[in-house]
Design an enzyme around this catalytic site. Structure first.
Site, PDB file in Angstrom:
ATOM      1  N   GLU A 178       0.660  -4.289  11.189  1.00 32.34           N
ATOM      2  CA  GLU A 178      -0.011  -2.860  10.952  1.00 32.34           C
ATOM      3  C   GLU A 178       0.692  -1.775  12.107  1.00 32.34           C
ATOM      4  OE1 GLU A 178      -2.279  -1.660   8.774  1.00 32.34           O
ATOM      5  OE2 GLU A 178      -2.950  -3.393   8.105  1.00 32.34           O
TER       6      GLU A 178
ATOM      7  N   ARG B   3      -2.822   4.397  -2.770  1.00 32.19           N
ATOM      8  CA  ARG B   3      -2.820   3.175  -1.958  1.00 32.19           C
ATOM      9  C   ARG B   3      -2.688   2.143  -2.957  1.00 32.19           C
ATOM     10  NH1 ARG B   3      -5.292   0.227   2.277  1.00 32.19           N
ATOM     11  NH2 ARG B   3      -6.250  -1.681   1.700  1.00 32.19           N
TER      12      ARG B   3
ATOM     13  N   HIS C 255       0.970  -1.282   0.122  1.00 32.60           N
ATOM     14  CA  HIS C 255       0.128  -0.082  -0.139  1.00 32.60           C
ATOM     15  C   HIS C 255       0.984   1.207  -0.013  1.00 32.60           C
ATOM     16  CE1 HIS C 255      -3.091  -2.872   1.846  1.00 32.60           C
ATOM     17  NE2 HIS C 255      -3.550  -2.693   0.507  1.00 32.60           N
TER      18      HIS C 255
ATOM     19  N   GLU D 150       1.680   4.038   2.798  1.00 33.02           N
ATOM     20  CA  GLU D 150       2.153   3.568   4.167  1.00 33.02           C
ATOM     21  C   GLU D 150       3.542   3.555   4.224  1.00 33.02           C
ATOM     22  OE1 GLU D 150       0.072  -0.436   4.401  1.00 33.02           O
ATOM     23  OE2 GLU D 150      -1.797   0.830   4.141  1.00 33.02           O
TER      24      GLU D 150
HETATM   25 ZN   LIG Z   1      -1.854  -1.373   4.116  1.00 35.00          ZN
END
Ligand SMILES: [Zn+2]
Ligand SMILES: *[C@@H]1O[C@H](CO)[C@@H](O)[C@H](O)[C@H]1NC(C)=O
Length: 428
Positions: free
Chosen positions: A382, A235, A179, A182
């Site tokens: 995450e 993203r 993504h 990020e």
């Molecule tokens: Zn992600």
């Protein structure tokens, strides 16, 4: 419901005239506000689902997993009045997480690539990261073998490195920045690589000597470059979608394992979690699957780095109620990692299966590796934070986040080894 229908159509009409600019200049997020909204009933769930698939004026930062969860939604200033009415009419509880996204981006830009040499006090773009990779390859030619899994849609090399100190080690694969927005993920993995190569700490030397590491520091290269040059909030991949003006798919919903099941991805090309027109439609996903297939018997653990939310997520993603047969082991591994992550700064990570802990997400890389490639320890990290900065995590967080991640990986590997998951898979 009638009123709700009216408000929704008004939002759709308004969004057509939204102020998304297209061309040369960078997309700006002046006065774009990120809200956290609680979903407490069916009606609210329907509304949030609807908002999250509208391309213009709304952008889903943190998806939701049904009633009782919350969503983080970025709202453009043009939509704010409509959004406020919609929230009020339907009894939503909401709070502001980020008042003005552009001011966070401006702060970030002012420190961008500030490090004179490659370092971890500012974020870096793809060229700088690849240049650093070239440097470490040269300096550590005894340890590092470079590889390329293939090309992105726009023709960039998707590069990786293998770090191996000796023959016959078990293997761990890390894929980062699927993504694009990020950024903390590639910043963290480069820190981790640097530790692997240079640290004298016994625990890290152990990882260097006794594990083969396959690391792709920036996986979604096209999206990453786009997030630097055009749109900080990008993203997805950058492959156009037939019949749509929206670009790209969520490569982490594009793998051929329970693809598009249980609402774990969307068929709307404008949605942030668009699964792609078919499994492996994205060349990036296909390339990674092909590459890992070739070395499947060398990989014991698969890790995917994401942000944000502070979670450690294992299979399954495609269901909230179905669990893998080794789930007990996975929970024990997750607990070890979460406990270790907490040690340096007290940062709390929640661990468990993606579907039960966070949201149903189908067609992810970790699930595909688990289900189709017999890699029975798979985790999505995450990273920081819980939404105060979200994707625009200030660069001052890079080192603390990376230090936590290093502790987490050390513990994860140790526990996996204790439970027998690092045995050589190769049939000799
Ligand atoms: Zn992600
Ligand atoms: C953002 O909001 C402030 C306060 O309402 C306003 O003064 C300013 O002009 C807005 N900026 C942009 C670029 O719209």
């Amino acid at each position: 419901m009638k009123l709700f229908g009216f408000v929704i159509s008004a939002l759709v009409v308004l969004s057509v005239f939204g102020n998304n600019c297209c061309c040369a200049e960078k997309v700006r997020y002046d006065n774009h506000t990120v809200y956290k909204v609680l979903i407490e009933n069916e009606n609210q769930l329907t509304i949030v689902k609807h908002l999250s698939t509208l391309a213009k004026g709304y952008n889903l930062w943190k998806p939701f997993h049904g009633i009782g969860s919350d969503a983080h939604i970025m709202v453009s200033p043009k939509m704010k009045n409509a959004f406020d009415s919609l929230m009020e009419l339907n009894g939503f509880e909401k709070e502001i997480l980020v008042e003005n996204v552009q001011s966070l981006i401006d702060e970030e830009s002012s420190s961008f690539e500030r490090d004179a040499t490659f370092g971890w006090t500012s974020y870096h773009g793809l060229d700088k990261i690849y240049a650093w990779i070239d440097e470490i390859i040269e300096e550590n030619s005894d340890l590092i073998t470079p590889f390329t899994i293939g090309k992105s849609y726009e023709g960039r090399d998707i590069r990786g490195i293998k770090i191996s100190a000796k023959e016959g080690n078990p293997g761990i694969f890390i894929e980062t920045n699927v993504h694009a927005r990020e950024w903390i993920t590639s910043a963290t993995v480069t820190y981790f690589i640097n530790e692997l190569l240079n640290s004298d700490r016994a625990e890290i030397k152990n990882l260097r000597e006794n594990i083969d590491w396959y690391i792709i520091p920036v996986y979604n290269v096209d999206g990453f470059v786009y997030s630097h040059e055009k749109d900080r909030m990008w993203r997805k991949t950058r492959q156009p979608v037939k019949g749509s003006d929206c670009i790209g798919a969520d490569a982490n919903r594009n793998f051929d394992s329970h693809w598009m099941e249980n609402g774990g991805a969307l068929s709307d090309p404008c949605a942030e979690t668009f699964a792609g027109p078919k499994p492996f439609s994205e060349p990036e996903a296909q390339a990674l699957a092909d590459f890992v297939t070739k070395i499947e018997d060398k990989i014991n653990i698969y890790l995917s780095f994401h942000s944000y939310g502070q979670y450690l997520l294992c299979p399954y993603g495609h269901s909230a109620t179905d669990f893998p047969s080794n789930y007990e082991d996975l929970l024990a591994i997750g607990k070890s990692a979460a406990d270790a992550i907490k040690k340096p700064y007290g940062t709390q990570f929640t661990y468990g299966s993606t579907g039960s802990v966070l949201y149903v997400a189908s067609g992810t890389s970790v699930d595909w590796m688990f289900n189709e490639r017999n890699i029975k320890v798979g985790w999505t990290f995450e990273f920081r934070d819980k939404g105060r900065y979200g994707f625009v995590l200030p660069a001052t967080h890079i080192k603390p986040n990376a230090k936590e991640a290093v502790e987490g990986v050390i513990a994860l590997v140790q526990k996996s080894s204790d439970l027998g998951y690092l045995k050589n898979k190769r049939v000799n």
